[in-house]
Motif scaffolding. Sequence first.
Motif, PDB file in Angstrom:
ATOM      1  N   GLU A 341      16.127   9.333 -18.768  1.00  9.19           N
ATOM      2  CA  GLU A 341      17.297  10.180 -18.983  1.00  9.19           C
ATOM      3  C   GLU A 341      17.000  11.665 -18.827  1.00  9.19           C
ATOM      4  OE1 GLU A 341      19.742   7.254 -22.048  1.00  9.19           O
ATOM      5  OE2 GLU A 341      18.745   9.011 -22.875  1.00  9.19           O
ATOM      6  N   GLY A 342      17.643  12.294 -17.844  1.00 13.02           N
ATOM      7  CA  GLY A 342      17.557  13.743 -17.687  1.00 13.02           C
ATOM      8  C   GLY A 342      18.545  14.442 -18.603  1.00 13.02           C
ATOM      9  N   ALA A 367      12.718  12.356 -25.051  1.00  7.30           N
ATOM     10  CA  ALA A 367      11.345  12.309 -24.531  1.00  7.30           C
ATOM     11  C   ALA A 367      11.332  12.738 -23.065  1.00  7.30           C
ATOM     12  CB  ALA A 367      10.789  10.892 -24.667  1.00  7.30           C
ATOM     13  N   ALA A 368      12.182  12.115 -22.269  1.00  6.11           N
ATOM     14  CA  ALA A 368      12.092  12.281 -20.814  1.00  6.11           C
ATOM     15  C   ALA A 368      12.529  13.663 -20.320  1.00  6.11           C
ATOM     16  CB  ALA A 368      12.935  11.202 -20.128  1.00  6.11           C
ATOM     17  N   ASN A 369      13.482  14.304 -21.023  1.00  6.98           N
ATOM     18  CA  ASN A 369      13.925  15.613 -20.515  1.00  6.98           C
ATOM     19  C   ASN A 369      13.320  16.789 -21.283  1.00  6.98           C
ATOM     20  OD1 ASN A 369      15.585  16.379 -22.736  1.00  6.98           O
ATOM     21  ND2 ASN A 369      17.340  15.282 -21.900  1.00  6.98           N
ATOM     22  N   ALA A 370      12.272  16.500 -22.064  1.00  5.19           N
ATOM     23  CA  ALA A 370      11.662  17.556 -22.895  1.00  5.19           C
ATOM     24  C   ALA A 370      10.862  18.571 -22.083  1.00  5.19           C
ATOM     25  CB  ALA A 370      10.773  16.933 -23.962  1.00  5.19           C
ATOM     26  N   GLY A 371      10.698  18.314 -20.786  1.00  2.00           N
ATOM     27  CA  GLY A 371       9.951  19.257 -19.948  1.00  2.00           C
ATOM     28  C   GLY A 371      10.617  20.619 -19.857  1.00  2.00           C
ATOM     29  N   GLY A 372      11.936  20.637 -19.959  1.00  2.00           N
ATOM     30  CA  GLY A 372      12.667  21.904 -19.867  1.00  2.00           C
ATOM     31  C   GLY A 372      12.342  22.809 -21.035  1.00  2.00           C
ATOM     32  N   VAL A 373      12.509  22.279 -22.233  1.00  2.00           N
ATOM     33  CA  VAL A 373      12.248  23.124 -23.402  1.00  2.00           C
ATOM     34  C   VAL A 373      10.747  23.406 -23.536  1.00  2.00           C
ATOM     35  CG1 VAL A 373      12.074  21.307 -25.176  1.00  2.00           C
ATOM     36  CG2 VAL A 373      12.924  23.568 -25.785  1.00  2.00           C
TER      37      VAL A 373
END
Length: 444
Positions: A341-342, A367-373
């Motif tokens: 999930e993005g 979990a999966a979109n935590a790269g942004g923050v």
Amino acid sequence: MKANEVIDNLKRRFPNEPEYIQAVEEVLTTIEDVYNQHPEFEKSNLIERLCIPDRIFSFRVTWQDDKGAVHTNMGYRVQHNNAIGPYKGGIRFHSSVTPSILKFLAFEQTFKNSLTTLPMGGGKGGSDFNPKGKSNAEIMRFCQAFVMELWRYIGPETDVPAGDIGVGGREVSFMYGMYKKLARENTGTFTGKSLEMGGSLIRPEATGYGNVYFLLEMLKTKNIDIKGKVVAVSGSGNVAQYTVEKLIELGAKVVTMSDSNGYIYDPDGIDREKLDYIMELKNLYRGRIKEYAEKYGCKYVEGARPWGEKCDIAMPSATQNELNGEDAKTLLANGCIAVSEGANMPSTPEAINTFLAAKILYAPGKAANAGGVSTSGLEMTQNAMHLGWSAEEVDQKLKGIMKSIHEQCVKYGKQEDGTINYVKGANVAGFMKVAKAMMAQGIL
Ligand code: NDP
């Protein structure tokens, strides 16, 4: 703690907040067992203190359009929890924004930020302002008016906002400009800034890239290669665009993208040139995804989401509750093996249960979109150090963080049969860190 009782109680106290209740319910039902192994948590009523935001600011935003008409919108900032670091989370501009939506996002953000390994608490903000069809000058005036109210409550060590739906580099720059003027400081109290004013390389790409890195970690557990896999992506904004960019680079075949009007299906796959067209269409001209279908002669389905198209992997990257139980069943029937999930909470509870029951690789957004923050956290570090890292350096750190988030999910989510429940893993790992910090800080 009995999760059902806590949820019923919250429903009574906040009766008109379905998205908030939905997010709380998903987390509480998965952390209940672990929570109850710690009687000290219950003794200090940790659960209510964790579910109810520290505070919410709400304010009127008054702005003038190009014709001179004066409009009002509501603005909000939810400061959910700062046990492990300053409040951190994006700003959303969308006509659907309500306190319930921002409370769900801030709640999720608290656990997500905990997973990133960086010292960031959880927050979220936004407005029911609709940026569609507005001129550049109108966007500027709105952003400035929004920050004239918000600026008192934020700061580099207090609360650091960023972008989200309807808020990209342009809006962050307008908001940061006004913040800087009012606060008389240049300390980077917004992330997602452009490079010239202290932004970080790879921040625009980070959520999409990070989601693909997380997907790769999941696929690795089953020795599956991404190359040649058919992927359905929803959305065509920031997250979707960079998800598709990384997927193309790795040799996957992306067949769908969408916007709030409908989706396109391109059986030949969206290649680099076609993606460049989408980026120009969406970022420069703010056009509709339908125009892609007209240009490349492929299928466009108005008013629908792409989950009926056959794919190996689904990456919902538009908005909350965009994939329901029926969609989940269709994806499984079509042979889908992974969902990453993005977007935040794109799958409904029915869809999540369907994926979990089928034991496919399913990664929740936190979990999966935590790269942004995470990369926003890296931007804060660079600002504090008054320097900037290279793209390679940031990308390497991002990969490391996504790997670590995956490891935490495995640690807390591994089931007896060897499969990984990423929902449980992410919730328990995210929760434990915040809980320990709150316990150590006493009753606040
Ligand atoms: P953008 O505004 O850049 O793009 C949003 C995309 O989703 C657009 O294509 C938009 O279509 C579509 N969309 C928005 N609302 C709806 C709706 N109600 N129904 C159908 N489609 C819709 O936002 P982002 O890409 O930044 O955010 C997408 C998701 O990712 C959100 O859930 C956000 O919270 C989450 N996220 C974003 C992060 C970031 O770094 N930006 C970080 C982590 C999560 P249209 O063009 O018609 O508006």
